[in-house]
Design a protein around this motif. Structure first.
Motif, PDB file in Angstrom:
ATOM      1  N   GLY A   2       1.809  -0.805   1.958  1.00 15.00           N
ATOM      2  CA  GLY A   2       2.876  -1.798   1.965  1.00 15.00           C
ATOM      3  C   GLY A   2       4.247  -1.154   1.926  1.00 15.00           C
ATOM      4  N   ALA A   3       4.402  -0.105   1.139  1.00 20.04           N
ATOM      5  CA  ALA A   3       5.689   0.594   1.045  1.00 20.04           C
ATOM      6  C   ALA A   3       6.067   1.211   2.391  1.00 20.04           C
ATOM      7  N   VAL A   4       5.107   1.822   3.052  1.00 15.82           N
ATOM      8  CA  VAL A   4       5.376   2.423   4.369  1.00 15.82           C
ATOM      9  C   VAL A   4       5.715   1.330   5.381  1.00 15.82           C
ATOM     10  N   ILE A   5       4.958   0.249   5.367  1.00 21.40           N
ATOM     11  CA  ILE A   5       5.214  -0.872   6.274  1.00 21.40           C
ATOM     12  C   ILE A   5       6.594  -1.469   6.021  1.00 21.40           C
ATOM     13  N   GLY A   6       6.941  -1.704   4.766  1.00 25.06           N
ATOM     14  CA  GLY A   6       8.248  -2.246   4.426  1.00 25.06           C
ATOM     15  C   GLY A   6       9.383  -1.329   4.848  1.00 25.06           C
TER      16      GLY A   6
ATOM     17  N   GLY B 245       4.416  -3.246  -2.508  1.00 20.16           N
ATOM     18  CA  GLY B 245       4.848  -2.042  -1.792  1.00 20.16           C
ATOM     19  C   GLY B 245       5.890  -2.351  -0.733  1.00 20.16           C
ATOM     20  N   ILE B 246       5.727  -3.472  -0.028  1.00 21.83           N
ATOM     21  CA  ILE B 246       6.667  -3.845   1.031  1.00 21.83           C
ATOM     22  C   ILE B 246       8.074  -4.021   0.471  1.00 21.83           C
ATOM     23  N   LEU B 247       8.186  -4.673  -0.668  1.00 16.84           N
ATOM     24  CA  LEU B 247       9.508  -4.877  -1.278  1.00 16.84           C
ATOM     25  C   LEU B 247      10.181  -3.549  -1.621  1.00 16.84           C
ATOM     26  N   ILE B 248       9.419  -2.637  -2.181  1.00 13.25           N
ATOM     27  CA  ILE B 248       9.978  -1.321  -2.526  1.00 13.25           C
ATOM     28  C   ILE B 248      10.359  -0.554  -1.261  1.00 13.25           C
TER      29      ILE B 248
END
Length: 166
Positions: free
Chosen positions: A146-150, A89-92
């Motif tokens: 993870g996406a929100v954090i990234g 998610g972080i990468l996205i």
């Protein structure tokens, strides 16, 4: 002038490390505003100073977080399963956040950064109790988190710990 800048950045590094150790505040919360101030004081425009400050802070975070993660891994205090779920998610999210940063006006980004830093600073003084999960969250929770954090990390130049550690 170069020696003075070197000393200023060394001092910022020492203060950042001390604050991180004492309060759990990551480097981005200190590095981004200080670097922005130094750059704009030397005549660098907002459109360059903000993204440069954010990018530099993120580059510093890569080194420090990799070292810290490896130390936690050696102590068996890193969940590889959760790391992989968050990382996807972080990468996205970081990709979308980076696209946003390069397309937004420097003044707007500066205002967003100021509001965010204020909120995060206030959070240090306000003890907010987060609800505890009653059961193991679904893997999608970690992907979306993870996406929100990234996304937010890539916009503001802060490591994910400020969002994910309670």
């Amino acid at each position: 002038m170069l020696m003075i800048e070197f000393l200023i950045f060394a001092l910022v590094g020492i203060i950042t490390g001390t604050m991180a150790g004492l309060f759990g505040v990551g480097g981005g919360l200190i590095i981004v505003p200080v670097m922005h101030f130094i750059l704009t004081s030397n005549g660098v425009s907002e459109d360059v100073a903000i993204p440069l400050s954010i990018g530099t802070a993120l580059a510093c975070i890569i080194v420090t977080s990799s070292s810290a993660a490896y130390s936690h891994y050696k102590k068996s205090s890193l969940s590889v399963k959760r790391f992989l779920q968050l990382s996807a998610g972080i990468l996205i999210g970081a990709g979308f956040g980076s696209s946003f940063v390069i397309s937004v006006d420097g003044e707007i980004l500066k205002t967003m950064l100021a509001v965010f830093v204020t909120i995060m600073s206030l959070r240090l003084f306000i003890n907010i109790k987060m609800p505890r999960a009653q059961s193991e969250p679904h893997f999608l929770y970690f992907n979306v988190s993870g996406a929100v954090i990234g996304y937010l990390s890539s916009i503001f130049g802060f490591g994910g710990g400020i969002f994910s550690v309670h």
